[in-house]
Design an enzyme around this catalytic site. Structure first.
Site, PDB file in Angstrom:
ATOM      1  N   GLU A 130     -14.132  -9.912   3.722  1.00 38.04           N
ATOM      2  CA  GLU A 130     -13.545  -9.903   2.369  1.00 38.04           C
ATOM      3  C   GLU A 130     -12.924 -11.250   2.071  1.00 38.04           C
ATOM      4  O   GLU A 130     -12.553 -11.980   2.982  1.00 38.04           O
ATOM      5  CB  GLU A 130     -12.406  -8.869   2.294  1.00 38.04           C
ATOM      6  CG  GLU A 130     -12.836  -7.439   2.187  1.00 38.04           C
ATOM      7  CD  GLU A 130     -11.653  -6.484   2.119  1.00 38.04           C
ATOM      8  OE1 GLU A 130     -10.495  -6.935   2.268  1.00 38.04           O
ATOM      9  OE2 GLU A 130     -11.886  -5.299   1.900  1.00 38.04           O
ATOM     10  N   HIS A 188       2.251  -3.737  10.706  1.00 42.94           N
ATOM     11  CA  HIS A 188       1.472  -2.715  10.007  1.00 42.94           C
ATOM     12  C   HIS A 188       2.132  -1.343  10.002  1.00 42.94           C
ATOM     13  O   HIS A 188       1.492  -0.336   9.689  1.00 42.94           O
ATOM     14  CB  HIS A 188       0.044  -2.626  10.569  1.00 42.94           C
ATOM     15  CG  HIS A 188      -0.682  -3.936  10.486  1.00 42.94           C
ATOM     16  ND1 HIS A 188      -1.140  -4.453   9.298  1.00 42.94           N
ATOM     17  CD2 HIS A 188      -0.962  -4.863  11.425  1.00 42.94           C
ATOM     18  CE1 HIS A 188      -1.686  -5.628   9.519  1.00 42.94           C
ATOM     19  NE2 HIS A 188      -1.588  -5.909  10.805  1.00 42.94           N
ATOM     20  N   ARG A 199      -3.368  12.802   2.520  1.00 40.29           N
ATOM     21  CA  ARG A 199      -2.295  13.645   3.070  1.00 40.29           C
ATOM     22  C   ARG A 199      -1.003  13.389   2.293  1.00 40.29           C
ATOM     23  O   ARG A 199      -0.926  12.467   1.488  1.00 40.29           O
ATOM     24  CB  ARG A 199      -2.059  13.254   4.525  1.00 40.29           C
ATOM     25  CG  ARG A 199      -1.661  11.780   4.639  1.00 40.29           C
ATOM     26  CD  ARG A 199      -1.046  11.386   5.955  1.00 40.29           C
ATOM     27  NE  ARG A 199      -0.460  10.070   5.866  1.00 40.29           N
ATOM     28  CZ  ARG A 199      -1.109   8.925   6.029  1.00 40.29           C
ATOM     29  NH1 ARG A 199      -2.400   8.928   6.295  1.00 40.29           N
ATOM     30  NH2 ARG A 199      -0.484   7.778   5.905  1.00 40.29           N
ATOM     31  N   LYS A 224     -12.944   4.591   5.108  1.00 43.80           N
ATOM     32  CA  LYS A 224     -12.756   3.324   4.396  1.00 43.80           C
ATOM     33  C   LYS A 224     -14.018   2.851   3.695  1.00 43.80           C
ATOM     34  O   LYS A 224     -13.984   2.465   2.533  1.00 43.80           O
ATOM     35  CB  LYS A 224     -12.359   2.239   5.395  1.00 43.80           C
ATOM     36  CG  LYS A 224     -10.878   2.085   5.499  1.00 43.80           C
ATOM     37  CD  LYS A 224     -10.572   0.861   6.299  1.00 43.80           C
ATOM     38  CE  LYS A 224      -9.167   0.982   6.810  1.00 43.80           C
ATOM     39  NZ  LYS A 224      -8.793  -0.117   7.659  1.00 43.80           N
TER      40      LYS A 224
HETATM   41  C1  MV4 Z   1      -5.986  -7.661   3.571  1.00 39.05           C
HETATM   42  C2  MV4 Z   1      -4.989  -8.644   3.466  1.00 39.05           C
HETATM   43  C3  MV4 Z   1      -5.285  -9.781   2.737  1.00 39.05           C
HETATM   44  N1  MV4 Z   1      -6.510  -9.915   2.155  1.00 39.05           N
HETATM   45  N2  MV4 Z   1      -7.178  -7.843   2.965  1.00 39.05           N
HETATM   46  C4  MV4 Z   1      -3.792  -4.879   6.778  1.00 39.05           C
HETATM   47  C5  MV4 Z   1      -4.049  -3.469   7.166  1.00 39.05           C
HETATM   48  C6  MV4 Z   1      -5.257  -3.050   6.417  1.00 39.05           C
HETATM   49  N3  MV4 Z   1      -5.108  -1.699   5.968  1.00 39.05           N
HETATM   50  C7  MV4 Z   1      -5.389  -4.024   5.299  1.00 39.05           C
HETATM   51  N4  MV4 Z   1      -4.550  -5.142   5.589  1.00 39.05           N
HETATM   52  C8  MV4 Z   1      -4.617  -6.302   4.875  1.00 39.05           C
HETATM   53  N5  MV4 Z   1      -5.785  -6.531   4.241  1.00 39.05           N
HETATM   54  C9  MV4 Z   1      -7.418  -8.950   2.295  1.00 39.05           C
HETATM   55  N6  MV4 Z   1      -8.620  -9.121   1.720  1.00 39.05           N
HETATM   56  C10 MV4 Z   1      -3.754  -8.416   4.089  1.00 39.05           C
HETATM   57  C11 MV4 Z   1      -3.555  -7.248   4.805  1.00 39.05           C
HETATM   58  C12 MV4 Z   1      -2.284  -7.062   5.448  1.00 39.05           C
HETATM   59  C13 MV4 Z   1      -1.455  -5.980   5.133  1.00 39.05           C
HETATM   60  C14 MV4 Z   1      -1.827  -5.017   4.202  1.00 39.05           C
HETATM   61  C15 MV4 Z   1      -0.991  -3.955   3.906  1.00 39.05           C
HETATM   62  C16 MV4 Z   1       0.224  -3.853   4.568  1.00 39.05           C
HETATM   63  C17 MV4 Z   1       0.606  -4.780   5.507  1.00 39.05           C
HETATM   64  C18 MV4 Z   1      -0.224  -5.854   5.799  1.00 39.05           C
HETATM   65  C19 MV4 Z   1       0.199  -6.804   6.736  1.00 39.05           C
HETATM   66  C20 MV4 Z   1      -0.612  -7.864   7.026  1.00 39.05           C
HETATM   67  C21 MV4 Z   1      -1.861  -7.989   6.396  1.00 39.05           C
END
Ligand code: MV4
Length: 507
Positions: free
Chosen positions: A200, A235, A292, A116
């Site tokens: 962030e 998630h 992948r 990441k």
């Molecule tokens: C975020 C976000 C809102 N703002 N970053 C959740 C898992 C991780 N891979 C990144 N995620 C998120 N990052 C910022 N700056 C909201 C999420 C998030 C989310 C992202 C993708 C798929 C499902 C999610 C469920 C809740 C929050």
């Protein structure tokens, strides 16, 4: 092309890869743990070898065992599928040493783009937009406060080692920062053994949209459009579709080119996916790259008319990409449901066990990628995904109608499945309108039943009636009854009770 490919996986994806091998005239070699001896992927393969006990740490995750089989069976390549060893650079490296082709990116590209933090640095360097925030871990609450004031609240703390939403806390205001810091760092320490977090800007209700990319070993890169993956539960993706309901030709081009810039910078080869968050104003921000083949690849295959697994094999064999960006045309709309052996009425608790009988939806626009059969027992050692049901239509509306119809045809008795969840989601106004965001499903499921009803969910009685009707249809269909008979009201109490018992086995 290869002569023999080892499939280092199980379940529906191993079946999917075996099918691609068959079509290319390549022998497929399966591996199986003790509880997978009778699994579908073993039956679909040309040869199969046991690799030890059920726990994946002692079988599917042991690189030496996989390579041992590859050498013994004289395989020229290994396809890792997804999960297990798919994103482990150690397997890619061990393959090089053993003289076996790894069907995927190089270990170096995997390390660069799969991490990441490293990927975020590359994204910044090449101008692929990332969410405003730090690139480096933060050392103290004071430092976090200072940065948060600069970028403005709300902010989000994320574990450097993060994944699956662990070690992640959103912070609405400065007063909440200290406790969020404690929670995020201790959760990160517990989950990953690494307490470091970064910060962030928090995006409210973003969508999760990802771009599929392909790259050959001759420097050619293409993007195959996007997948909308916002419908997730804790998630875990639940429904994916292509195209995204909010996509425009301009946005697709901008996101596709941003994804390729990143892939090029990391010397990427083979199939990969670049994940973005997209806000309400259609600004997009790079999140991470998956190095992948993904679970949801079929929706892209369907709207592009391409076979991603065969393309992965051709690329790995050194062939040039058989198409350029201008050749890629998107046609219609595809939606995928991930069908799990889990109980939606009991907090989605896994429900492994013996499948007594199962119904396979077919008909116009339907694809079912499954790794199960009637009489097979779903082991409890692995992820309980049974397969994916995918519908295609000329537009989203037709795809939704076909998906709804096919879900009615689907059943697996003897175990619980999450099929009723899809009926609820498909019945909701938000989903039908494409008004979804990353936390939508969690919000939808925790909303009061009144809200759910207002959203158009069927009530329990209707749903039961529908299930009984579906069961009657299957029963009479098997007996070759006519359409009018299938809807007949059961005349005997014994029959009614018997049918009710059968129906109760279904979700
Ligand atoms: C975020 C976000 C809102 N703002 N970053 C959740 C898992 C991780 N891979 C990144 N995620 C998120 N990052 C910022 N700056 C909201 C999420 C998030 C989310 C992202 C993708 C798929 C499902 C999610 C469920 C809740 C929050």
């Amino acid at each position: 092309m290869f002569k023999k490919v080892l499939i280092a996986n199980r379940g529906e994806i191993a079946v999917r890869i075996a099918r691609a091998c068959r079509e290319l005239g390549v022998r497929a070699v399966a591996v199986y743990s003790d509880v997978d001896r009778a699994s579908l992927h073993v039956r679909m393969a040309d040869e199969a070898y046991g690799i030890g006990p059920a726990p994946s740490r002692e079988s599917y995750l042991v690189i030496e065992k996989i390579l041992g089989v590859a050498r013994f069976a004289d395989c020229d390549a290994i396809h890792p599928g997804y999960g297990f060893l798919a994103e482990n650079p150690a397997l890619a490296r061990a393959c090089v040493e053993a003289g076996v082709t790894f069907i995927g990116p190089s270990a170096a590209a995997m390390e660069q783009l799969g991490s990441k933090t490293a990927a975020r640095q590359i994204a910044r360097a090449v101008g692929t937009p990332t969410v405003p925030g730090t690139l480096d871990p933060i050392n103290s609450v004071d430092e976090a406060t200072e940065i948060a004031r600069e970028i403005g609240f709300p902010v989000i703390l994320k574990a450097v080692a993060g994944g699956g939403g662990k070690g992640m806390r959103s912070v609405a205001s400065e007063g909440e920062l200290a406790s969020a810091w404690r929670d995020a760092t201790s959760e990160a320490q517990n989950a990953f053994g690494d307490a470091r977090v970064y910060l962030e800007k928090y995006l409210e209700r973003p969508r999760h949209i990802e771009i599929q990319v392909l790259a050959d070993q001759h420097g050619h890169f293409v993007y195959l459009g996007e997948r909308e993956c916002s419908v997730q539960r804790r998630h875990q993706k639940v429904i994916e579709e292509a195209p995204s309901p909010i996509m425009t030709a301009e946005l697709r081009k901008a996101m596709g080119e941003a994804a390729l810039k990143l892939a090029r910078a990391g010397n990427y080869t083979n199939a990969g996916t670049v994940e973005f968050l997209v806000d309400a104003q259609r600004n997009f921000y790079f999140l991470e790259m998956n190095t992948r083949l993904q679970v949801e690849h079929p929706v892209t295959e369907i709207v592009t008319s391409l076979d991603l697994v065969k393309l992965q094999m051709r690329i790995a064999a050194g062939e040039p990409l058989p198409l350029c960006q201008e050749d890629i045309a998107l046609r219609g709309h595809a939606i995928e449901c991930r069908i799990y052996a889990e109980d939606p009425d009991n907090n989605f608790f896994p429900s492994p066990g013996k499948i007594l009988d199962c119904g396979v939806p077919t008909g116009p626009g339907i694809r079912l990628d499954e790794g199960i059969y009637a009489g097979w027992t779903v082991p409890n050692e692995y992820d309980p995904m049974l397969g994916k049901l995918i519908a295609w239509g000329r537009d989203r509306k037709e795809a939704l109608a076909r998906l709804g119809r096919a879900l009615e045809e689907y059943y697996a008795s003897g175990i619980k499945t999450n099929v009723s969840l899809f009926r609820r989601i498909l019945a909701s106004r938000d989903f039908r309108e494409g008004a979804i965001y990353t936390r939508w499903l969690d919000d939808f499921l925790s909303a009061a039943p009144t809200t759910e009803n207002r959203d158009g969910n069927e009530d329990t009685a209707t749903e039961q009636a529908a299930a009984i009707a579906a069961f009657l249809w299957h029963t009479s269909h098997a007996l070759g009854a006519s359409a009018s008979e299938t809807l007949a009201i059961p005349e005997s109490k014994w029959k009614t009770e018997g049918r009710r018992e059968q129906v109760d086995r279904e979700p």
